[in-house]
Design a protein around this motif. Structure first.
Motif, PDB file in Angstrom:
ATOM      1  N   TYR B  36       0.661  -1.184   0.039  1.00  0.00           N
ATOM      2  CA  TYR B  36       0.021   0.022  -0.010  1.00  0.00           C
ATOM      3  C   TYR B  36       0.865   1.303  -0.090  1.00  0.00           C
ATOM      4  CZ  TYR B  36      -4.634  -2.337   0.835  1.00  0.00           C
ATOM      5  OH  TYR B  36      -5.544  -2.981   0.628  1.00  0.00           O
ATOM      6  N   LYS B  38       1.056   5.330   0.598  1.00  0.00           N
ATOM      7  CA  LYS B  38       0.080   6.466   1.625  1.00  0.00           C
ATOM      8  C   LYS B  38       0.756   7.762   1.384  1.00  0.00           C
ATOM      9  CE  LYS B  38      -1.372   7.563   6.119  1.00  0.00           C
ATOM     10  NZ  LYS B  38      -1.075   9.159   6.008  1.00  0.00           N
ATOM     11  N   GLU B  42      -3.896  11.149   3.909  1.00  0.00           N
ATOM     12  CA  GLU B  42      -4.651  10.292   3.173  1.00  0.00           C
ATOM     13  C   GLU B  42      -4.780   8.686   3.690  1.00  0.00           C
ATOM     14  OE1 GLU B  42      -4.326  12.517  -1.117  1.00  0.00           O
ATOM     15  OE2 GLU B  42      -3.880  10.266  -1.109  1.00  0.00           O
ATOM     16  N   GLY B  43      -5.599   7.990   3.342  1.00  0.00           N
ATOM     17  CA  GLY B  43      -5.442   6.620   3.785  1.00  0.00           C
ATOM     18  C   GLY B  43      -4.549   5.723   2.766  1.00  0.00           C
ATOM     19  N   PRO B  44      -4.411   4.760   3.183  1.00  0.00           N
ATOM     20  CA  PRO B  44      -3.640   3.809   2.458  1.00  0.00           C
ATOM     21  C   PRO B  44      -4.217   3.381   0.870  1.00  0.00           C
ATOM     22  CG  PRO B  44      -3.414   3.026   4.531  1.00  0.00           C
ATOM     23  CD  PRO B  44      -4.478   4.151   4.517  1.00  0.00           C
ATOM     24  N   PHE B  46      -4.168   0.723  -2.341  1.00  0.00           N
ATOM     25  CA  PHE B  46      -3.698  -0.513  -2.809  1.00  0.00           C
ATOM     26  C   PHE B  46      -2.781  -0.216  -3.736  1.00  0.00           C
ATOM     27  CE2 PHE B  46      -3.370  -4.633  -3.641  1.00  0.00           C
ATOM     28  CZ  PHE B  46      -3.536  -4.903  -5.174  1.00  0.00           C
ATOM     29  N   VAL B  87       4.808   6.988   1.722  1.00  0.00           N
ATOM     30  CA  VAL B  87       5.036   5.930   2.675  1.00  0.00           C
ATOM     31  C   VAL B  87       4.413   4.775   2.232  1.00  0.00           C
ATOM     32  CG1 VAL B  87       4.934   5.158   5.119  1.00  0.00           C
ATOM     33  CG2 VAL B  87       5.148   7.650   4.695  1.00  0.00           C
ATOM     34  N   PHE B  89       3.723   0.722   2.759  1.00  0.00           N
ATOM     35  CA  PHE B  89       3.355  -0.142   3.638  1.00  0.00           C
ATOM     36  C   PHE B  89       3.378  -1.620   3.086  1.00  0.00           C
ATOM     37  CE2 PHE B  89       2.476   2.155   7.391  1.00  0.00           C
ATOM     38  CZ  PHE B  89       2.160   3.476   7.043  1.00  0.00           C
ATOM     39  N   ALA B 100     -11.916 -11.032   2.163  1.00  0.00           N
ATOM     40  CA  ALA B 100     -10.977  -9.894   2.236  1.00  0.00           C
ATOM     41  C   ALA B 100     -10.524 -10.132   3.547  1.00  0.00           C
ATOM     42  CB  ALA B 100     -11.389  -8.881   1.500  1.00  0.00           C
ATOM     43  N   LEU B 103      -5.809  -7.402   7.525  1.00  0.00           N
ATOM     44  CA  LEU B 103      -4.515  -7.221   7.127  1.00  0.00           C
ATOM     45  C   LEU B 103      -3.164  -7.051   8.372  1.00  0.00           C
ATOM     46  CD1 LEU B 103      -4.936  -4.874   4.129  1.00  0.00           C
ATOM     47  CD2 LEU B 103      -4.532  -7.408   3.878  1.00  0.00           C
ATOM     48  N   PHE B 105       0.180  -5.239   9.092  1.00  0.00           N
ATOM     49  CA  PHE B 105       0.921  -4.293   8.465  1.00  0.00           C
ATOM     50  C   PHE B 105       2.576  -3.999   9.021  1.00  0.00           C
ATOM     51  CE2 PHE B 105      -1.661  -1.809   5.192  1.00  0.00           C
ATOM     52  CZ  PHE B 105      -3.086  -2.116   5.663  1.00  0.00           C
TER      53      PHE B 105
END
Lengths: 117, 115
Positions: B36, B38, B42-44, B46, B87, B89, B100, B103, B105
C-alpha cells in the motif's frame, strides 16, 4: 463512485471524554474494517464486520472501545472514556465479498486523527 | 511481536533510478501479500499484491518479488518518479479466510524520490 469516507477528519478531546468516529463504506461493500495507527508505528487491525455482524474483533484494545454497524451500512467506533494512549489515526476500510477464491482489495478512508489531551 | 517488518524507515532515490523496498514476515500462515502507498493526510491506497503461489507479480513500473523460503518480499519501482514519494506499507494476510482478510501491516518505509 464515492470512496470510503470518515468523519470527523480530526478530533481533539480531553482524557475521560467520549468520542464517536464514523465510517461510510463504499456502497455495496459487505466487509468493513477498522484499523489504527499509533505514533507512526504499524497500522493495526481492530475489527471486521460482515454486514452488521462482527466477524473478528480480536484487535480491539479493551472494553472502552465499542464498534457498531447497525443495518450493515455505516459503522461507528466509540471510545469511552478516552485515554491518552488512544491517540492515533483511525482508518476504516471496506471491501466486496471474496469471490471464486480470489482475495479482494480493501479500500481505505482518509482516516480520523484522534488526539486525547 | 511484529509479524511484518520493514526495517528501513526511509529511502532516498534519484529520479529515474530503481527503488527497492523490503519487507520480512515471520508468520508462516501468511499467504497473500500486498503493498500500500500512503500520502500525508490520506488513507493507504492499494498498489500491488502477490499470492504465495507466485514469486513475481508485475504491474507497469511496479514489481513485487516473493521469496517464501526466506519469508521476504520486495517492491521494485522502476523508473522512480517524484510522484512516487510516499510512505509504503507492506501487508500480509492468510489466504483462506473466506473474505478479504484482515491485514497485518509493517511500520512503513518513507520513499523520497529526488530530482
Amino acid at each position: 463512485e464515492a470512496g470510503v469516507t470518515q468523519f470527523p477528519s480530526h478530533s481533539v478531546i480531553e482524557k475521560g471524554q467520549t468520542v464517536t468516529l464514523r465510517c461510510d463504506p463504499i456502497s455495496g461493500h459487505d466487509n468493513l474494517y477498522w484499523y489504527r495507527r499509533v505514533m507512526g508505528k504499524e497500522i493495526k487491525f481492530l475489527l471486521h464486520f460482515v454486514k452488521e455482524s462482527k466477524q473478528d474483533e480480536s484487535g480491539m484494545p479493551n472494553n472502552r472501545f465499542l464498534a457498531e454497524r447497525t443495518g450493515g451500512t455505516y459503522s461507528t467506533l466509540k471510545v469511552q472514556p478516552a485515554e491518552l494512549e488512544d491517540s492515533g489515526v483511525y482508518f476504516c476500510a471496506s471491501s466486496q465479498d471474496r469471490m471464486r477464491g480470489m482475495n479482494t482489495e480493501a479500500f481505505f478512508g482518509q482516516g480520523t486523527r484522534l488526539t486525547v489531551v | 511481536d511484529q509479524q511484518v517488518k520493514q526495517n528501513s524507515p526511509s529511502l532516498s532515490v534519484q529520479e529515474g533510478r530503481i527503488s527497492i523496498l523490503n519487507c520480512d514476515y515471520t508468520n508462516s500462515m501468511f499467504d497473500y501479500f500486498l503493498w500500500y502507498k500512503k500520502y500525508p493526510a490520506e488513507g493507504p491506497t492499494f498498489l500491488i499484491s502477490i499470492s504465495s503461489i507466485k514469486d513475481k507479480n508485475e504491474d507497469g513500473r511496479f514489481t513485487v518479488f516473493l521469496n517464501k523460503s526466506a519469508k521476504h518480499l520486495s517492491l521494485h519501482i522502476v523508473p522512480s518518479q517524484p510522484g512516487d514519494s510516499a510512505v509504503y506499507f507492506c501487508a500480509a494476510s492468510p489466504y483462506n479466510t473466506g473474505t478479504a482478510s484482515k491485514l497485518t501491516f509493517g511500520t512503513g518505509t518513507r520513499l523520497q524520490v529526488t530530482l
